[in-house]
Scaffold this active site. Sequence first.
Site, PDB file in Angstrom:
ATOM      1  N   TYR A  42       0.982  -9.491  21.248  1.00  0.00           N
ATOM      2  CA  TYR A  42       0.282  -9.048  20.193  1.00  0.00           C
ATOM      3  C   TYR A  42      -1.185  -9.550  20.064  1.00  0.00           C
ATOM      4  CZ  TYR A  42       5.203  -9.083  18.042  1.00  0.00           C
ATOM      5  OH  TYR A  42       6.089  -8.092  17.274  1.00  0.00           O
ATOM      6  N   LEU A  79       9.382  -3.209   5.439  1.00  0.00           N
ATOM      7  CA  LEU A  79       8.397  -2.845   4.352  1.00  0.00           C
ATOM      8  C   LEU A  79       8.551  -1.662   4.812  1.00  0.00           C
ATOM      9  CD1 LEU A  79       6.938  -5.449   2.183  1.00  0.00           C
ATOM     10  CD2 LEU A  79       8.812  -4.310   1.653  1.00  0.00           C
ATOM     11  N   GLY A 137       4.679  -1.224   5.720  1.00  0.00           N
ATOM     12  CA  GLY A 137       4.041  -1.139   4.372  1.00  0.00           C
ATOM     13  C   GLY A 137       3.953  -0.110   3.625  1.00  0.00           C
TER      14      GLY A 137
END
Length: 331
Positions: free
Chosen positions: A52, A210, A213
């Site tokens: 990351y 989610l 998003g």
Amino acid sequence: MRSLGELRVGNQGLGCMGMSQSYGVGDEAESIATIHRALDLGVTLLDTADVYGGATRPGAPADVSGVGANEELVGRAIRGRRDEVVVATKFGLADPDRKPRGDAAYVKQAVEASLRRLGVDHIDLYYQHRVDPDVPIEETVGAMAELVAEGKVRYLGLSEAGAATIRRAHAVHPISALQSEWSLWTRDIEAEIAPTCRELGIGIVPFSPLGRGFLTGRVTSVADLAEDDMRRNLPRFAEDNFARNTAIVDALRALAAERGVTPGQLALAWVHHQGEHVVPIPGTKRVKYLEENVAAASLELGAEELRAIEAAAPAVAGERYPAEFLKLSNK
């Protein structure tokens, strides 16, 4: 609290990837404030990975100069609060060509680099980021088990592994957690992988609960996304698919209004209701969204509500990844 194998963590974790890559420009001060607020709210599981900070989109070559940036950020954030945190990180995708690696020598090399960047003497939960198709999982997990014996790692995990691989790995050393994408619009693991984890006593850590998003309803068009936002390269966010998938958010918004919550909170609560061994890690780099996500963990849903929520997302347009990255998943 919930259990990932024998590891106890808060009901919900925090995905930290977006603080350093993929979703537009980050703000370190706000990101660290978000991590501190998470700890204050009882979020104990912080999720990162060595890669990351070193990639902008799935399947893209890694920016070697950025590899490890997110681990370093998390390390700075937890300094002085280490005993409040369950640190989870991953190895195996940090090479420039993004080819998964799981050979024993690489495992030992990767953990030393992660320990240094995080500034800790042990990692609580250590995942193989993607299964290496060229190395037997027995070799990889065997090397990871040696790290446990040496005290450098406490518990082991796999990410995006298939059911057969999970069984083989678990036979070498107990696997505490499987991290895979799981949400209302990504339910691939429900047929075989999730039941395998339940059978073996392995916790599940859903990432992108989610829908990156999308299920929050805050992204109304691709134009809302920064130019370097990874979602511009995901099939589900392509113009035609985006328009079709908006119907899911519209249906969730109507259901959420009845409960006085946001669509994202309803979608996240659905993930929480998939089992006591399920600990989602919604990612955010902003305190206000963190607080909204944490509130979703205490939202109780009845059987009829769960069915209505599932009915809101009967089909999703587009694959979750481009083909070259999708081939690494659930193997």
